[in-house]
Design a protein around this motif. Structure first.
Motif, PDB file in Angstrom:
ATOM      1  N   HIS A  38       0.789  -1.256  -0.350  1.00  0.00           N
ATOM      2  CA  HIS A  38      -0.368  -0.034  -0.062  1.00  0.00           C
ATOM      3  C   HIS A  38       0.401   1.459  -0.193  1.00  0.00           C
ATOM      4  O   HIS A  38       0.671   2.534  -0.033  1.00  0.00           O
ATOM      5  N   GLY A  39       2.006   1.043   0.357  1.00  0.00           N
ATOM      6  CA  GLY A  39       2.997   2.228   0.473  1.00  0.00           C
ATOM      7  C   GLY A  39       3.517   2.185   0.929  1.00  0.00           C
ATOM      8  O   GLY A  39       3.871   1.566   2.128  1.00  0.00           O
ATOM      9  N   PRO A  40       4.817   2.807   0.944  1.00  0.00           N
ATOM     10  CA  PRO A  40       6.807   2.806   1.855  1.00  0.00           C
ATOM     11  C   PRO A  40       5.933   3.068   3.013  1.00  0.00           C
ATOM     12  O   PRO A  40       5.037   4.493   3.496  1.00  0.00           O
ATOM     13  N   LEU A  41       6.915   2.916   4.347  1.00  0.00           N
ATOM     14  CA  LEU A  41       6.241   2.983   6.172  1.00  0.00           C
ATOM     15  C   LEU A  41       7.800   2.843   6.573  1.00  0.00           C
ATOM     16  O   LEU A  41       8.971   2.444   6.008  1.00  0.00           O
ATOM     17  N   THR A  42       7.979   3.441   7.890  1.00  0.00           N
ATOM     18  CA  THR A  42       9.431   3.868   8.537  1.00  0.00           C
ATOM     19  C   THR A  42       9.833   2.207   8.850  1.00  0.00           C
ATOM     20  O   THR A  42       8.362   1.807   9.598  1.00  0.00           O
ATOM     21  N   VAL A  43      10.185   2.120   9.812  1.00  0.00           N
ATOM     22  CA  VAL A  43      10.703   1.236  10.357  1.00  0.00           C
ATOM     23  C   VAL A  43       9.414   0.572  11.822  1.00  0.00           C
ATOM     24  O   VAL A  43       9.160   0.191  12.502  1.00  0.00           O
ATOM     25  N   ASN A  44       9.069   2.268  12.214  1.00  0.00           N
ATOM     26  CA  ASN A  44       8.272   2.169  12.965  1.00  0.00           C
ATOM     27  C   ASN A  44       7.142   2.378  13.208  1.00  0.00           C
ATOM     28  O   ASN A  44       6.458   1.357  13.720  1.00  0.00           O
ATOM     29  N   GLU A  45       6.581   3.093  12.069  1.00  0.00           N
ATOM     30  CA  GLU A  45       5.106   2.548  11.709  1.00  0.00           C
ATOM     31  C   GLU A  45       5.036   1.410  11.031  1.00  0.00           C
ATOM     32  O   GLU A  45       3.916   0.752  11.912  1.00  0.00           O
ATOM     33  N   LEU A  46       5.903   0.310  10.797  1.00  0.00           N
ATOM     34  CA  LEU A  46       5.797  -0.731  10.317  1.00  0.00           C
ATOM     35  C   LEU A  46       5.223  -1.651  11.683  1.00  0.00           C
ATOM     36  O   LEU A  46       4.877  -2.555  11.965  1.00  0.00           O
ATOM     37  N   ALA A  47       6.470  -0.970  12.653  1.00  0.00           N
ATOM     38  CA  ALA A  47       6.296  -2.018  14.162  1.00  0.00           C
ATOM     39  C   ALA A  47       5.034  -1.977  14.714  1.00  0.00           C
ATOM     40  O   ALA A  47       4.721  -2.718  14.924  1.00  0.00           O
ATOM     41  N   ASP A  48       4.333  -0.442  15.046  1.00  0.00           N
ATOM     42  CA  ASP A  48       3.362  -0.107  15.641  1.00  0.00           C
ATOM     43  C   ASP A  48       1.776  -0.817  15.065  1.00  0.00           C
ATOM     44  O   ASP A  48       1.787  -1.399  15.740  1.00  0.00           O
ATOM     45  N   ARG A  49       1.754  -1.129  13.565  1.00  0.00           N
ATOM     46  CA  ARG A  49       0.875  -1.430  12.668  1.00  0.00           C
ATOM     47  C   ARG A  49       0.869  -3.094  13.020  1.00  0.00           C
ATOM     48  O   ARG A  49       0.005  -3.740  13.107  1.00  0.00           O
ATOM     49  N   LEU A  50       2.226  -3.854  13.529  1.00  0.00           N
ATOM     50  CA  LEU A  50       2.121  -5.477  14.091  1.00  0.00           C
ATOM     51  C   LEU A  50       2.157  -5.678  14.915  1.00  0.00           C
ATOM     52  O   LEU A  50       1.736  -6.593  15.355  1.00  0.00           O
ATOM     53  N   GLY A  51       2.907  -4.689  16.096  1.00  0.00           N
ATOM     54  CA  GLY A  51       2.827  -4.290  17.428  1.00  0.00           C
ATOM     55  C   GLY A  51       3.390  -5.165  17.626  1.00  0.00           C
ATOM     56  O   GLY A  51       3.372  -6.399  18.632  1.00  0.00           O
ATOM     57  N   THR A  52       4.671  -4.645  17.199  1.00  0.00           N
ATOM     58  CA  THR A  52       6.400  -5.730  17.186  1.00  0.00           C
ATOM     59  C   THR A  52       6.928  -4.437  17.825  1.00  0.00           C
ATOM     60  O   THR A  52       6.633  -2.869  17.790  1.00  0.00           O
ATOM     61  N   SER A  53       8.288  -4.635  18.610  1.00  0.00           N
ATOM     62  CA  SER A  53       9.134  -3.572  18.471  1.00  0.00           C
ATOM     63  C   SER A  53      10.004  -3.033  17.709  1.00  0.00           C
ATOM     64  O   SER A  53      10.013  -3.724  16.051  1.00  0.00           O
ATOM     65  N   GLN A  54      10.743  -2.280  17.553  1.00  0.00           N
ATOM     66  CA  GLN A  54      11.321  -1.933  16.526  1.00  0.00           C
ATOM     67  C   GLN A  54      13.134  -2.313  16.073  1.00  0.00           C
ATOM     68  O   GLN A  54      12.812  -2.959  14.958  1.00  0.00           O
TER      69      GLN A  54
END
Length: 102
Positions: A38-54
């Motif tokens: 769906h488009g580019p994201l940062t590590v932190n944005e991905l971690a937030d979406r998947l509920g995991t750590s950076q």
């Protein structure tokens, strides 16, 4: 089903193909790829979406980068991760179509 000739890959190509499919063989990495479709994201944005750590997300992204599935682009102090090309999206769609056929 019509048979299409398919060449057996040489060792180096075979290693790249196996690495690619191994990267898709993990639930978290598969989710990362579907989200990045769906488009580019940062590590932190991905971690937030998947509920995991950076750090855990960085590890998963490293595996996807090594497989040639994602690439990072720096923008100031952030790195935005995205799919490397449309082939990845095509493969993702083909897998989803194959697994949802009745």
């Amino acid at each position: 089903m019509k048979s299409v000739p398919f060449e057996v890959p040489k060792n180096q190509e075979l290693d790249r193909v196996v690495t690619f499919f191994k990267a898709f063989g993990d639930r978290t990495r598969y989710l990362i790829v579907t989200i990045l479709a769906h488009g580019p994201l940062t590590v932190n944005e991905l971690a937030d979406r998947l509920g995991t750590s950076q750090p855990a997300m960085s590890h998963q992204l490293m595996i996807l980068r090594q497989a040639g599935i994602v690439a990072g682009k720096r923008d100031g102090r952030y790195i935005y991760y995205q799919l490397t090309d449309d082939h990845v999206l095509t493969i993702l769609r083909q897998v989803q179509a194959h697994t949802t056929q009745g």
